[in-house]
Scaffold this motif. Sequence first.
Motif, mmCIF file in Angstrom:
data_model
loop_
_atom_site.group_PDB
_atom_site.id
_atom_site.type_symbol
_atom_site.label_atom_id
_atom_site.label_comp_id
_atom_site.label_asym_id
_atom_site.label_seq_id
_atom_site.Cartn_x
_atom_site.Cartn_y
_atom_site.Cartn_z
ATOM 1 N N MET A 396 0.898 -1.320 0.085
ATOM 2 C CA MET A 396 0.072 0.088 -0.319
ATOM 3 C C MET A 396 0.623 0.854 0.283
ATOM 4 O O MET A 396 0.510 2.474 0.166
ATOM 5 C CB MET A 396 -1.126 0.428 1.192
ATOM 6 C CG MET A 396 -1.350 -1.545 1.514
ATOM 7 S SD MET A 396 -2.698 -1.230 -0.276
ATOM 8 C CE MET A 396 -2.111 -2.972 -1.171
ATOM 9 N N ASP A 397 2.187 1.153 -0.338
ATOM 10 C CA ASP A 397 3.062 2.386 -0.153
ATOM 11 C C ASP A 397 2.419 2.695 -1.594
ATOM 12 O O ASP A 397 2.620 2.246 -2.712
ATOM 13 C CB ASP A 397 4.606 1.798 -0.343
ATOM 14 C CG ASP A 397 4.796 0.983 1.131
ATOM 15 O OD1 ASP A 397 4.268 1.493 2.323
ATOM 16 O OD2 ASP A 397 5.716 0.111 1.010
ATOM 17 N N VAL A 398 2.646 4.487 -1.664
ATOM 18 C CA VAL A 398 2.222 4.941 -2.715
ATOM 19 C C VAL A 398 3.972 5.635 -3.279
ATOM 20 O O VAL A 398 4.070 6.594 -2.594
ATOM 21 C CB VAL A 398 1.349 6.536 -2.202
ATOM 22 C CG1 VAL A 398 1.313 7.126 -3.081
ATOM 23 C CG2 VAL A 398 -0.058 5.627 -1.348
ATOM 24 N N VAL A 578 -5.703 8.008 -5.469
ATOM 25 C CA VAL A 578 -6.292 7.648 -6.796
ATOM 26 C C VAL A 578 -5.892 8.194 -7.881
ATOM 27 O O VAL A 578 -5.329 9.579 -7.982
ATOM 28 C CB VAL A 578 -7.817 7.988 -6.004
ATOM 29 C CG1 VAL A 578 -8.944 8.224 -7.423
ATOM 30 C CG2 VAL A 578 -8.008 7.278 -5.084
ATOM 31 N N ILE A 579 -5.726 7.651 -8.788
ATOM 32 C CA ILE A 579 -4.515 8.501 -9.660
ATOM 33 C C ILE A 579 -6.667 8.404 -11.378
ATOM 34 O O ILE A 579 -6.567 7.430 -11.476
ATOM 35 C CB ILE A 579 -3.349 7.309 -10.908
ATOM 36 C CG1 ILE A 579 -2.509 7.562 -9.737
ATOM 37 C CG2 ILE A 579 -3.542 8.239 -12.300
ATOM 38 C CD1 ILE A 579 -2.367 8.996 -8.397
ATOM 39 N N TYR A 606 -7.012 4.010 -10.995
ATOM 40 C CA TYR A 606 -7.255 3.646 -10.222
ATOM 41 C C TYR A 606 -6.384 3.894 -9.324
ATOM 42 O O TYR A 606 -6.155 5.315 -8.814
ATOM 43 C CB TYR A 606 -5.362 2.188 -11.075
ATOM 44 C CG TYR A 606 -4.447 3.088 -12.232
ATOM 45 C CD1 TYR A 606 -3.470 3.117 -10.432
ATOM 46 C CD2 TYR A 606 -4.272 3.818 -12.407
ATOM 47 C CE1 TYR A 606 -2.385 3.494 -10.521
ATOM 48 C CE2 TYR A 606 -3.107 4.668 -12.986
ATOM 49 C CZ TYR A 606 -2.108 4.744 -11.649
ATOM 50 O OH TYR A 606 -0.689 5.387 -11.825
ATOM 51 N N VAL A 607 -6.147 2.871 -8.309
ATOM 52 C CA VAL A 607 -5.421 2.912 -6.918
ATOM 53 C C VAL A 607 -4.122 2.768 -6.901
ATOM 54 O O VAL A 607 -4.031 1.465 -7.574
ATOM 55 C CB VAL A 607 -6.074 1.772 -5.903
ATOM 56 C CG1 VAL A 607 -5.808 2.368 -4.721
ATOM 57 C CG2 VAL A 607 -7.885 2.815 -5.662
ATOM 58 N N ALA A 608 -3.252 3.789 -6.730
ATOM 59 C CA ALA A 608 -1.467 3.652 -6.962
ATOM 60 C C ALA A 608 -1.507 2.581 -5.009
ATOM 61 O O ALA A 608 -1.506 2.765 -4.346
ATOM 62 C CB ALA A 608 -1.481 4.857 -6.872
#
Length: 962
Positions: A396-398, A578-579, A606-608
């Motif tokens: 979950m690291d962005v 969120v991108i 998508y979710v980064a």
Amino acid sequence: MLTFEQPFLLLLLLPVGALVYLTWRRMSLPFSAPQRRLILACRLALFTLVIAALAGASWSQPISRQTTIFVGDISSSTAGQRTFIEQWINSAIQHKRPDDQVGIIATGSNALVEQSVQSHVDFSHFESTPDTNYTDLAAGLRLASAIMPSDSMRHVVLLTDGQQNLEDAMQEAQLLQQQGIRLDIVPLPAAKNVEARINDISAPTEVRTNERFVLHVKLYTNVAQTSTLRVYLDQKLISQQKVTLAVGEQEVSINLLAPPPGFHTYRVTLEAGADTIAQNNEAATYVNVQGPPRVLVVEGKPGSGQNIIAALKATKIDVTVGTPNDVPTTLDGLAPYSAVILADVPALALGNTRMATLQAYVRDLGRGLVVSGGENSYSLGGYTNTPLEQTLPVSMDVPQHKDTPSIAVVLIVESLESDITVNISKEAAKGVVNLLTPRDQVGISSAYGSLTIPMQYVKDKASIDKQIDSMNPDDPGSYNPDLSNAEQVLLHTNAKIKHVILLGDGDAFDNYAPQVMKMAKENITVSTVETNAASVDELNTMINIANWGRGRFYRADDPSSIPQVLLKETERAARRTVINESFVPAVVTQHPVLTGLNTLPDLNGYVATTPKPNAQMVLVSHRDDPVLAVWQYGLGRVVAWTSDALGLWTGHWLQWKEDAHWWANLVTWTLPSPDSALNINSKVINGRGHLTVDLPANTAANAGNKQQVQARIVPPNYLDNPGASNQTVNLQPTAPQRWEGDFPVPQPGAYLIQVTWKDQKGSGQLQATTGMIVPYSPEFKTVGTDTQFLKRLAQAGGGSLLNPNDIAAAFSQNLMPVTAALPITFLLLALAALLLPIDIATRRLSNLEFLTLGYRWLMGLLNPAAKTIATSAGQLTEGALGTSLGTLRTQRKARRGEALRQMRQVSKEPPRTGTSSVKETRETPPATPVATSTATETKSDVSVAEQLLEAKRKRGSKKSSS
């Protein structure tokens, strides 16, 4: 040249020679010097002969005769050059010398003697019939060494193309050189034929009903041409297509739909316009089709997985739909499902217990997991630091992009008034800090109206965590002081995003609208997390603050859920997870999930996330973030789809005609292989099938020694081939719980193998079905002459490559010289036996006159024509020789008698001096008058007797004195 079988025995000459010499030096017998030297020489010669015989003495002589053995490779790869091999051997035999020997061997997968080694050979063509489906050059060289005689110079001539596919001829060539056998090789001229073939065919061995898969076929041709490729399913033609072949190898992929459950064979044939070898135009593989799997689809909200459900039902997969609360909390409850799909499910809805069960379900049971994204998934869904994150191939690291905005967060933590041992609010605060980057800022208030931890950049997270541990949150009467303080602190930061998170129970009543709405106008958002509200008014207080502050409201009556809630809110506030950008996913890896899919449609977001080191990236975004990542987790497989399935970012995707196919591929890839109690491995080794069966852990222990493992082998085209028959192979135990066995595979194709384990006690039986592919012989795949390998092989054998046009070279090479050993042990022992009486005579007789007389007598026998011999020359006639011998015997008797008389007289009389005794003896007249020479001998004998008597007197006087 003299050689010995046991040369170390010659070392005995040193101690024996020394012993003989020392004994000779101490010998007290008064022999003359020549006689003493003769005694030493005889004794040394006698022992030397005996020791040399014991050492196995042989006499070696060089041999000029040559033995040449021709080894002809008549396997299938040299079928076109067989006439050349026969003619070359026949012509080479004409150049041998009359005493040279020749042998001929034919080799394929085995080696046979065509002509034994002999001087006269009548050869025109090969009549031996070895198996030509393989090439075993090592077997041919090994047989040549076995029949090679040792009494000649040795030579092997190998005629081959060098395309071996059994064993290793290099080792045999080295052994030949060590044995003194030269290996020369005649490379066969390469045939220039037009060739097209199937190099390989592959397909998944286990598929599900109605699952789509790809059949990969590799084709080869040495000329560009158009061919026809046909695919048969269980002898039924299901596909036919024209293929344009370019020079070299190319791959053709055929999309197929899995047939009904069962064991099925796919056979591919190639029909080319220009071709030479027909045996390599066919290949086969097998597919074991399982029944429909059962899949659990978990929806975060009703309808969030509807598109996935429709796609799976279209492919005949048994689908069960449920909510997060429907997910079983035990492995027994999840075991009936082959895979689980999470459609935009937040971690908070699942809870730690269910996430831990899903983790074990994949890791330990080997089942599948598919996670589809959305606004409530991944970091937005609070997956950070959960068992679910550990299971996924992404973290979950962005990702830190250049345009990622910075954020400043003020966290207001009220006392939770809970008796929980672990301070949940503090742990939640630590989670928020851990989620931020060094570009972000954070400040934390303990509800005292000021920041307990001042606003700072998140550069030293450990230090901030330590300060959080020392906090003691208060239960304030109003949140306004903390909200006002947070406003002033955030206004003095340069962060792009300014956000406040209030964690409390809502029991601090006040007029919050003016302060919170003012903060909202200053672009400072406020979100609230309510826990354990005692009344509706308290609950409404928290809701209103979130609404006025343009933030979000969360209810977390379970204190253990607070960390996930705060993490989710921090991610949302940061707006970096969120991108929302349009792009076409890029294919990074060709993976089975892309089977049958062509151009991919656009995605709008998508979710980064960040891929883990062992994850396999399949699709990535324009920012190189994971869109589709997969990996093997323990025994199972996991798929992470970071976009959604409902149309939030996949509007174009849902309109795509392959959408159902796409979701079916994602799910079917994660499905486990069918459970089988028996683990079966099959392969082809040296032209024979080999089976290895591993039993379950407790099976062998329970059955003891009374068990049996049998394999029933069904050959290809069994029903259509009347000559084919099934085989039953009894496997043998080779290790604990492991059984192995071999069986013949006379024809290429897909073999069906049914393995049965039986407990002969009658308490149990296990069965499993698998298959084994036997490709066509490598003889039909490798073409041409491998000259480089043949050069290395000839060098290893101490020879060279012969010019195919230089036939005479077969008998004109420089071979290692050979000698023949003639044993002379018997001769040495015979000489020792003849020397023994001479050795005895030299030590027992007082003089060696007998040798002279014996020599004269022998010369007289060898020359009977001479009746008389001049005495002046020292020769005697036979009569004279008899007279001389008689006279000599008479003289010896007289001397012995005189010696005995003197000994008696000495014993009666007192001792006298040696001089008088000798004088008296000398005055005694001889018994018979003799010639002058006789007198001299008598004097010598008397002198010896006197010496003996004198020695006796001395010994007697010593005894009397003592």
